[in-house]
Design a protein around this motif. Structure first.
Motif, mmCIF file in Angstrom:
data_model
loop_
_atom_site.group_PDB
_atom_site.id
_atom_site.type_symbol
_atom_site.label_atom_id
_atom_site.label_comp_id
_atom_site.label_asym_id
_atom_site.label_seq_id
_atom_site.Cartn_x
_atom_site.Cartn_y
_atom_site.Cartn_z
ATOM 1 N N ASP A 4 1.235 -1.119 0.070
ATOM 2 C CA ASP A 4 -0.017 0.581 0.067
ATOM 3 C C ASP A 4 1.124 1.358 -0.098
ATOM 4 N N LEU A 5 0.842 2.190 -1.134
ATOM 5 C CA LEU A 5 1.504 3.298 -1.377
ATOM 6 C C LEU A 5 1.817 4.051 -0.428
ATOM 7 N N ASP A 6 -0.005 4.183 -0.541
ATOM 8 C CA ASP A 6 -1.092 5.346 0.471
ATOM 9 C C ASP A 6 -0.166 4.943 2.388
ATOM 10 N N LYS A 7 0.010 3.888 2.730
ATOM 11 C CA LYS A 7 1.035 3.894 4.081
ATOM 12 C C LYS A 7 2.455 4.358 3.986
ATOM 13 N N CYS A 8 3.273 3.309 2.854
ATOM 14 C CA CYS A 8 4.138 3.520 3.176
ATOM 15 C C CYS A 8 5.191 4.679 3.060
ATOM 16 N N MET A 46 9.156 14.465 -2.971
ATOM 17 C CA MET A 46 9.528 13.362 -2.879
ATOM 18 C C MET A 46 8.381 12.163 -2.574
ATOM 19 N N LYS A 47 8.614 10.595 -3.934
ATOM 20 C CA LYS A 47 7.868 10.288 -4.369
ATOM 21 C C LYS A 47 8.923 8.381 -3.310
ATOM 22 N N TRP A 48 8.549 7.257 -3.455
ATOM 23 C CA TRP A 48 9.340 6.129 -3.308
ATOM 24 C C TRP A 48 8.454 4.654 -3.664
ATOM 25 N N LEU A 49 8.842 3.985 -4.184
ATOM 26 C CA LEU A 49 7.922 3.034 -4.755
ATOM 27 C C LEU A 49 9.795 1.991 -4.410
ATOM 28 N N PRO A 50 9.103 0.949 -3.115
ATOM 29 C CA PRO A 50 9.078 -0.445 -2.859
ATOM 30 C C PRO A 50 9.029 -1.451 -3.727
ATOM 31 N N ARG A 51 10.449 -2.049 -3.723
ATOM 32 C CA ARG A 51 9.990 -3.259 -5.300
ATOM 33 C C ARG A 51 10.704 -4.067 -4.853
ATOM 34 N N PRO A 52 10.268 -5.211 -4.506
ATOM 35 C CA PRO A 52 10.514 -6.445 -3.748
ATOM 36 C C PRO A 52 10.815 -7.725 -5.675
ATOM 37 N N CYS A 53 10.956 -8.613 -5.847
ATOM 38 C CA CYS A 53 10.718 -9.141 -6.682
ATOM 39 C C CYS A 53 9.297 -9.717 -6.573
ATOM 40 N N MET A 54 8.969 -9.267 -8.353
ATOM 41 C CA MET A 54 7.324 -9.434 -8.220
ATOM 42 C C MET A 54 7.466 -11.009 -8.760
ATOM 43 N N GLN A 55 8.010 -12.060 -8.299
ATOM 44 C CA GLN A 55 8.133 -13.006 -8.740
ATOM 45 C C GLN A 55 6.777 -14.020 -9.543
ATOM 46 N N CYS A 56 6.814 -12.998 -10.751
ATOM 47 C CA CYS A 56 6.413 -13.988 -12.007
ATOM 48 C C CYS A 56 5.084 -14.251 -12.630
ATOM 49 N N GLU A 57 4.346 -14.399 -13.030
ATOM 50 C CA GLU A 57 3.515 -15.190 -13.282
ATOM 51 C C GLU A 57 3.911 -16.256 -14.417
ATOM 52 N N ASP A 58 4.492 -15.072 -15.809
ATOM 53 C CA ASP A 58 5.380 -15.798 -16.761
ATOM 54 C C ASP A 58 6.634 -14.744 -16.933
ATOM 55 N N GLN A 226 3.412 -11.099 -9.392
ATOM 56 C CA GLN A 226 2.316 -11.957 -8.086
ATOM 57 C C GLN A 226 2.631 -10.566 -6.974
ATOM 58 N N VAL A 227 3.095 -8.646 -6.782
ATOM 59 C CA VAL A 227 2.928 -8.491 -6.774
ATOM 60 C C VAL A 227 1.971 -7.411 -7.155
ATOM 61 N N TYR A 228 0.932 -6.762 -5.927
ATOM 62 C CA TYR A 228 0.536 -5.938 -6.194
ATOM 63 C C TYR A 228 0.306 -4.275 -5.374
ATOM 64 N N TYR A 229 0.211 -3.309 -6.269
ATOM 65 C CA TYR A 229 0.076 -1.808 -5.973
ATOM 66 C C TYR A 229 -1.064 -1.078 -5.407
ATOM 67 N N LEU A 230 -1.173 -0.767 -3.899
ATOM 68 C CA LEU A 230 -2.110 0.167 -3.661
ATOM 69 C C LEU A 230 -1.790 1.357 -4.211
ATOM 70 N N GLY A 231 -3.166 2.781 -3.985
ATOM 71 C CA GLY A 231 -2.506 3.895 -4.248
ATOM 72 C C GLY A 231 -1.925 3.942 -4.796
ATOM 73 N N ALA A 232 -1.869 3.414 -6.513
ATOM 74 C CA ALA A 232 -0.645 3.619 -7.720
ATOM 75 C C ALA A 232 -0.937 5.144 -7.832
ATOM 76 N N GLY A 233 -2.036 6.414 -7.512
ATOM 77 C CA GLY A 233 -3.433 7.307 -8.273
ATOM 78 C C GLY A 233 -1.548 8.366 -7.435
ATOM 79 N N ALA A 234 -0.410 8.031 -6.503
ATOM 80 C CA ALA A 234 0.197 8.437 -5.927
ATOM 81 C C ALA A 234 1.456 9.567 -6.683
ATOM 82 N N GLY A 235 1.294 8.091 -7.949
ATOM 83 C CA GLY A 235 2.171 8.885 -9.523
ATOM 84 C C GLY A 235 3.288 7.316 -9.199
ATOM 85 N N VAL A 236 3.042 6.475 -9.654
ATOM 86 C CA VAL A 236 3.921 5.533 -9.899
ATOM 87 C C VAL A 236 4.791 5.870 -11.174
#
Length: 245
Positions: A4-8, A46-58, A226-236
């Motif tokens: 949740d980017l609104d909480k991070c 100033m904005k920030w984006l946490p970025r783990p491995c996405m563990q993609c489906e494909d 397989q990683v989803y972000y919430l609050g994307a309106g914050a401008g990622v």
């Protein structure tokens, strides 16, 4: 995983916890936080984006690996692993990954002094950190990595794999489940991270993605993270707003 980017708050507690849990060298952040400025100076924010491995489906990294060292294990919840016994360090997977979340630590140290020299590796290990944990599984890229291989986030598989079967969510507030929660989720001060079973309609991650219209990073690549972000309106940056179908 849901973030949740609104909480991070960009505190990077996740980065520190991940490094300690997974024996990574300083600067080799499996779970990093990207900082950027949105808008022109001086009015930009100033904005920030946490970025783990996405563990993609494909995952594109799996398709390009010549030795099949990188593989997706459906018996482990679809986590993408690197088999250090097979990896030859060619870095094809690093080039193919659209998220920049793979690492090759044998080169010039990212942070001085070079701890590989201060804590020399034992039994083929790249280094021997004084805080290394007991978990080691080179077939899944868990433990202190050997020389000449690529490493990456495993969603702390050595923790989550020990959780009771059928659990919808791994929540650090549940005393019976806290030891099975990924390190980055467990240590997040504002509780901006969630981890659970998306296929379970009763899970919190399922409800959050549906109710808050979770989006995936660079979904146009077809990797289907397989990683989803919430609050994307914050401008990622580089977000393509694709809602879960």
């Amino acid at each position: 995983m849901v973030i949740d980017l609104d909480k991070c708050t960009g505190c990077q507690a996740c980065t520190t916890a991940c490094g300690m849990e997974n024996n990574t060298l300083p600067g080799e952040n499996w779970q990093d936080v990207l900082f950027y400025s949105e808008g022109e100076y001086p009015s930009g924010q100033m904005k920030w984006l946490p970025r783990p491995c996405m563990q993609c489906e494909d995952p594109s990294c799996v398709h390009v690996c010549p030795t099949r060292a990188t593989y997706k294990d459906m018996n482990a919840g679809g986590i993408v692993f690197v088999d250090w016994n097979k990896c030859i360090g060619c870095k094809y997977c690093m080039i193919a990954c659209p998220y920049g979340v793979r690492f090759y630590a044998d080169e010039k140290p990212l942070v001085e002094p070079d701890l590989k020299n201060i804590f020399p590796g034992e039994n083929g290990q790249l280094w021997s950190p004084p805080y290394q944990g007991p978990d080691e599984d080179w077939r899944r890229g868990i433990g202190v990595q050997p020389k000449g291989v690529v490493s990456k986030c495993t969603f702390c598989y050595h923790r989550v794999s020990k959780a009771p079967e059928g659990v919808a969510d791994l929540d650090e507030d549940d005393p019976e489940l806290v030891e099975f929660v990924p390190a980055c989720v467990r240590t997040c001060p504002p509780k901006a991270r969630y981890f659970g079973d998306l296929d379970n309609p009763q899970s919190n991650v399922n409800r959050l993605i549906g109710n808050k219209r979770g989006v995936r990073l660079r979904d146009e690549t077809g990797n289907r993270p397989q990683v989803y972000y919430l609050g994307a309106g914050a401008g990622v940056p580089a977000f393509q707003r694709r809602e879960r179908s």
